[in-house]
Scaffold this motif. Structure first.
Motif, PDB file in Angstrom:
ATOM      1  N   VAL A 172       0.055   2.100   0.960  1.00  0.00           N
ATOM      2  CA  VAL A 172       0.998   0.976   1.028  1.00  0.00           C
ATOM      3  C   VAL A 172       0.478  -0.179   0.167  1.00  0.00           C
ATOM      4  O   VAL A 172       1.228  -0.772  -0.629  1.00  0.00           O
ATOM      5  CB  VAL A 172       1.190   0.510   2.485  1.00  0.00           C
ATOM      6  CG1 VAL A 172       2.049  -0.752   2.543  1.00  0.00           C
ATOM      7  CG2 VAL A 172       1.818   1.615   3.316  1.00  0.00           C
ATOM      8  N   ALA A 173      -0.803  -0.489   0.312  1.00  0.00           N
ATOM      9  CA  ALA A 173      -1.389  -1.591  -0.461  1.00  0.00           C
ATOM     10  C   ALA A 173      -1.340  -1.319  -1.964  1.00  0.00           C
ATOM     11  O   ALA A 173      -1.042  -2.216  -2.756  1.00  0.00           O
ATOM     12  CB  ALA A 173      -2.835  -1.814  -0.010  1.00  0.00           C
ATOM     13  N   ARG A 174      -1.605  -0.071  -2.354  1.00  0.00           N
ATOM     14  CA  ARG A 174      -1.593   0.272  -3.780  1.00  0.00           C
ATOM     15  C   ARG A 174      -0.177   0.183  -4.343  1.00  0.00           C
ATOM     16  O   ARG A 174       0.024  -0.349  -5.452  1.00  0.00           O
ATOM     17  CB  ARG A 174      -2.152   1.685  -3.964  1.00  0.00           C
ATOM     18  CG  ARG A 174      -2.157   2.182  -5.410  1.00  0.00           C
ATOM     19  CD  ARG A 174      -2.999   1.295  -6.295  1.00  0.00           C
ATOM     20  NE  ARG A 174      -3.048   1.790  -7.662  1.00  0.00           N
ATOM     21  CZ  ARG A 174      -3.331   1.042  -8.730  1.00  0.00           C
ATOM     22  NH1 ARG A 174      -3.593  -0.264  -8.576  1.00  0.00           N
ATOM     23  NH2 ARG A 174      -3.368   1.563  -9.927  1.00  0.00           N
ATOM     24  N   LEU A 175       0.807   0.670  -3.621  1.00  0.00           N
ATOM     25  CA  LEU A 175       2.190   0.583  -4.089  1.00  0.00           C
ATOM     26  C   LEU A 175       2.647  -0.861  -4.223  1.00  0.00           C
ATOM     27  O   LEU A 175       3.331  -1.220  -5.194  1.00  0.00           O
ATOM     28  CB  LEU A 175       3.109   1.337  -3.124  1.00  0.00           C
ATOM     29  CG  LEU A 175       3.098   2.864  -3.213  1.00  0.00           C
ATOM     30  CD1 LEU A 175       3.823   3.477  -2.030  1.00  0.00           C
ATOM     31  CD2 LEU A 175       3.738   3.335  -4.524  1.00  0.00           C
ATOM     32  N   LYS A 176       2.270  -1.689  -3.254  1.00  0.00           N
ATOM     33  CA  LYS A 176       2.646  -3.102  -3.342  1.00  0.00           C
ATOM     34  C   LYS A 176       2.045  -3.747  -4.592  1.00  0.00           C
ATOM     35  O   LYS A 176       2.719  -4.495  -5.309  1.00  0.00           O
ATOM     36  CB  LYS A 176       2.199  -3.858  -2.093  1.00  0.00           C
ATOM     37  CG  LYS A 176       2.474  -5.372  -2.205  1.00  0.00           C
ATOM     38  CD  LYS A 176       2.210  -6.114  -0.938  1.00  0.00           C
ATOM     39  CE  LYS A 176       2.449  -7.611  -1.115  1.00  0.00           C
ATOM     40  NZ  LYS A 176       3.775  -7.913  -1.722  1.00  0.00           N
ATOM     41  N   GLU A 177       0.779  -3.430  -4.835  1.00  0.00           N
ATOM     42  CA  GLU A 177       0.098  -3.990  -6.016  1.00  0.00           C
ATOM     43  C   GLU A 177       0.827  -3.593  -7.293  1.00  0.00           C
ATOM     44  O   GLU A 177       1.068  -4.441  -8.172  1.00  0.00           O
ATOM     45  CB  GLU A 177      -1.339  -3.477  -6.032  1.00  0.00           C
ATOM     46  CG  GLU A 177      -2.161  -3.938  -7.216  1.00  0.00           C
ATOM     47  CD  GLU A 177      -3.549  -3.300  -7.229  1.00  0.00           C
ATOM     48  OE1 GLU A 177      -4.161  -3.252  -8.315  1.00  0.00           O
ATOM     49  OE2 GLU A 177      -4.003  -2.830  -6.169  1.00  0.00           O
ATOM     50  N   LEU A 178       1.219  -2.332  -7.417  1.00  0.00           N
ATOM     51  CA  LEU A 178       1.895  -1.860  -8.622  1.00  0.00           C
ATOM     52  C   LEU A 178       3.306  -2.423  -8.728  1.00  0.00           C
ATOM     53  O   LEU A 178       3.774  -2.738  -9.832  1.00  0.00           O
ATOM     54  CB  LEU A 178       1.930  -0.332  -8.622  1.00  0.00           C
ATOM     55  CG  LEU A 178       0.564   0.357  -8.767  1.00  0.00           C
ATOM     56  CD1 LEU A 178       0.709   1.871  -8.609  1.00  0.00           C
ATOM     57  CD2 LEU A 178      -0.068   0.030 -10.101  1.00  0.00           C
ATOM     58  N   CYS A 179       4.009  -2.566  -7.589  1.00  0.00           N
ATOM     59  CA  CYS A 179       5.351  -3.167  -7.621  1.00  0.00           C
ATOM     60  C   CYS A 179       5.283  -4.633  -8.042  1.00  0.00           C
ATOM     61  O   CYS A 179       6.135  -5.116  -8.801  1.00  0.00           O
ATOM     62  CB  CYS A 179       6.019  -3.040  -6.258  1.00  0.00           C
ATOM     63  SG  CYS A 179       6.658  -1.398  -5.882  1.00  0.00           S
ATOM     64  N   ASP A 180       4.276  -5.345  -7.551  1.00  0.00           N
ATOM     65  CA  ASP A 180       4.114  -6.747  -7.945  1.00  0.00           C
ATOM     66  C   ASP A 180       3.893  -6.864  -9.456  1.00  0.00           C
ATOM     67  O   ASP A 180       4.481  -7.725 -10.123  1.00  0.00           O
ATOM     68  CB  ASP A 180       2.937  -7.369  -7.193  1.00  0.00           C
ATOM     69  CG  ASP A 180       3.229  -7.604  -5.718  1.00  0.00           C
ATOM     70  OD1 ASP A 180       4.419  -7.582  -5.335  1.00  0.00           O
ATOM     71  OD2 ASP A 180       2.271  -7.788  -4.949  1.00  0.00           O
TER      72      ASP A 180
END
Length: 655
Positions: free
Chosen positions: A516-524
């Motif tokens: 979840v944290a990695r996906l959020k980072e990439l979406c940001d």
């Protein structure tokens, strides 16, 4: 001629080291005070002369390895120059032992006893070994502190085979008893023929069966719940009571199903408004008297909003008992606080009732204690069966259904294990369970699943194989592999996000919080508006994330764990659902998908499921298909099962 003595030689600090996958074995010369170092780390000195590791210290790996450098320096200091060993040599011997484990290192002299239990399953007792504990936990055993034994829902042969595979035990290290045992209310054990039955009043109680979510259990009896009875609500009375309500065409029948029985299961497919139907039925039945609603903590705010949407003047309390309000909302973790208050309530609504499927879990025992004191009990769940037929047994018993009063062994003998038996059970459920599928919503668009094959690169495959072949227990490796495959699929998810149109929104379900944290980072980084939801989030933060995703057109990705967000929430702003990791049961998968595919969805929902080729992904998918068939045979009418199975396959497109 004698060998000349080397007067200047010194003994080494570490003479030998072994590892069995759980504990370290350490052999060293006598050093005054060294025993305190080992005892401080739960060490045990093997004194038995017939043990192959006599004079070794046996120490749990974690307590020894985590402070290895400290242990070394403490021992060297205590030796006072009487031993020699460099830190590098000491560590190398330990690492060599870790790399070459001997699973049978500490099993010499071990004896285990397996006894059959009266209600099914077996009781495991005997000498302690962490590997025995690991096997019992993996088999979903329940530890009974009073008898220092594990209750495992399996046959003696299957349990013994697992212990042999894990520890390398031999046949004469097992004692298989043929005397049937039974558990008393305090968790102690006695031969079945010698037991006086325990009763707390009401109908005779049956001992519960093994299952497990709890580490240990000392009280395995469930309170007796009154039998289901028909109420005085007629069709005409209910129709008159529903005048003025704004309801969908299928909902009056659901309300009537609850009102006309003192207990029933409303098992409508997700998104058909079970909450709204239960609120109206409870309000009519209670006639101003108090109502207790039990739900997931993440759904408390949603229930409060739903109640006030139907009855704006209703008095509602959340998580704190107030004798002056009509509606009391609590989560499952608070059930124990309301056992003594249960007689205050006229209606009990159990939302997501499959949460009470495990009879030895503490929450289930508290749920029965409350249900025994409340005259009307409404159970709600779109997934009454997640894995197996026996999960229905506890819900039937909680309702007071006659089938639920059968001992679990009789229940399984009559209703589990074959399609024909499951059809027999389905016939028994007809008057108790009402289930409608989404085809009752003519305005709802379709849902399509797409399986997306994913190929690993050379380095990814090497990493996958290295985890797969690690010398760790199988469940530890399985968890690590699932986590790694999620990481592999992050790049796939980002590619899929890049292909969506600007008006599309997506829910991304993960099994692990780091994903979840990695996906959020990439979406940001990519400028994709997003929110996240994980289990540690507060109720306020959860609701803000849901409201933003539903109401903000620039928030296009809802990134979450299935455990935290896969149940109850309304996320109809999404028309895409991606699974980076698959849950363990088809019920959990369906619940998660239907956060988007429910009443209020105006678009076709596309569910994308990336499956990594030649990996456990494909095996898990096949397991889910098999479990789905069991669920269809239990909860769907016989004449609809073939059509539903074909529809599920037709909606799943391999791309």
């Amino acid at each position: 001629m004698k060998r000349p003595r080397l007067l200047n030689s010194q003994p080494v600090l570490l003479e030998a080291a072994v590892f069995d996958g759980y504990d370290m074995g350490i052999l060293m010369p006598y050093i005054e005070g060294a025993n305190k170092v080992m005892f401080a780390r739960s060490g045990f000195f093997i004194r038995r002369g017939d043990h192959p590791l006599c004079r070794y210290w046996r120490v749990p790996k974690a307590k020894f390895i985590d402070e290895l450098d400290l242990v070394y320096h403490q021992l060297i200091e205590l030796a006072g120059g009487k031993v020699t060993e460099s830190w590098q040599a000491f560590r190398q011997k330990i690492e060599s032992a870790l790399a070459n484990p001997r699973r049978d290192a500490f099993i010499s002299g071990m004896l285990l006893r397996i006894a059959p239990l009266a209600d099914g399953g077996v009781l495991l007792s005997g000498d302690y070994h962490p590997g025995v504990v690991a096997v019992a936990r993996r088999m979903r055993g329940v530890f009974l502190g009073k008898s220092s034994s594990w209750r495992v829902n399996a046959t003696a042969e299957i349990l013994r085979s697992n212990l042999v595979l894990e520890l390398g035990l031999v046949e004469d290290q097992f004692e298989i008893l043929d005397v049937v045992q039974e558990l008393l209310g305090d968790g102690s054990v006695t031969p079945a023929a010698d037991i006086p039955r325990i009763s707390l009043g009401g109908a005779p109680q049956e001992p519960s069966t093994a299952a497990s979510g709890e580490e240990s259990s000392n009280d395995i009896y469930l309170a007796a719940v009154s039998p289901i009875e028909r109420t005085e609500f007629s069709d005409a009375t209910i129709a008159q009571a529903l005048v003025g309500y704004s309801l969908l065409d299928h909902q009056p029948a659901g309300i009537a199903h609850l009102l006309q029985r003192t207990s029933a299961l409303l098992a409508d497919d997700m998104g058909l408004g079970k909450t709204r139907q239960a609120i109206i039925a409870a309000h009519i039945s209670a006639a101003g008297r108090p109502i207790l609603v039990v739900t997931l903590s993440s759904l408390l705010i949603n229930w409060q909003r739903e109640i006030l949407a139907v009855y704006p003047d209703a008095t509602v309390a959340v998580q704190k008992h107030d004798p002056l309000v009509q509606w009391m909302l609590i989560n499952y973790e608070r059930l124990g606080d309301y056992v003594l208050l249960a007689e205050h309530y006229h209606v009990l609504v159990v939302d997501e009732a499959h949460q009470l499927k495990e009879p030895t879990a503490e929450r289930t025992r508290h749920g029965f204690d409350i249900a025994a004191k409340v005259p009307n009990r409404y159970l709600l769940t779109g997934t009454p069966v997640l894995n197996r037929e026996t999960e229905l047994h506890t819900l039937l018993r909680l309702s007071g259904h006659p089938v639920g009063q059968l001992p679990l062994s009789d229940f399984c003998e009559r209703f589990a294990g074959s399609p024909e038996f499951r059809q027999n059970l389905r016939a028994e459920l007809g008057d108790w369970m009402l289930r409608r599928r989404k085809d009752v919503l003519p305005g709802l668009k379709g849902k399509h699943r797409q399986l997306l094959p994913v190929a690993m690169g050379v380095e990814e495959r090497k990493k996958y194989d290295s985890i797969r072949l690690e010398d760790r227990p199988i469940f530890a490796r399985l968890g690590a592999l699932r986590h790694y495959l999620e990481q592999v699929k992050v790049r796939v998810a980002m590619d899929l996000l890049g292909e969506l149109d600007p008006e599309d929104k997506v829910i991304l379900f993960c099994e692990f919080k780091p994903t979840v944290a990695r996906l959020k980072e990439l979406c940001d980084v990519a400028g994709i508006g997003n929110v996240t939801l994980v289990g540690s989030d507060t109720l306020t933060k959860r609701q803000k994330a849901i409201d933003k995703f539903q109401g903000d057109p620039d928030c296009r990705a809802f990134i979450c764990t299935t455990q935290a967000a896969g149940t109850g929430n309304n996320l109809t702003a999404a028309n895409y659902v991606f699974f980076l990791g698959l849950p363990w049961t088809p019920g959990q998968q369906d619940q998660a998908e239907d956060r988007a595919y429910r009443n209020g969805q105006l678009r076709t929902v596309i569910v994308k499921i990336p499956l990594v080729e030649n990996s456990i992904d494909q095996q898990l998918w096949q397991m889910l298909l098999a479990k789905r068939q069991v669920s269809l045979e239990l909860i769907e009418p016989e004449e609809q099962q073939d059509a539903l199975a074909k529809a599920i396959l037709a909606a799943t497109i391999n791309q």
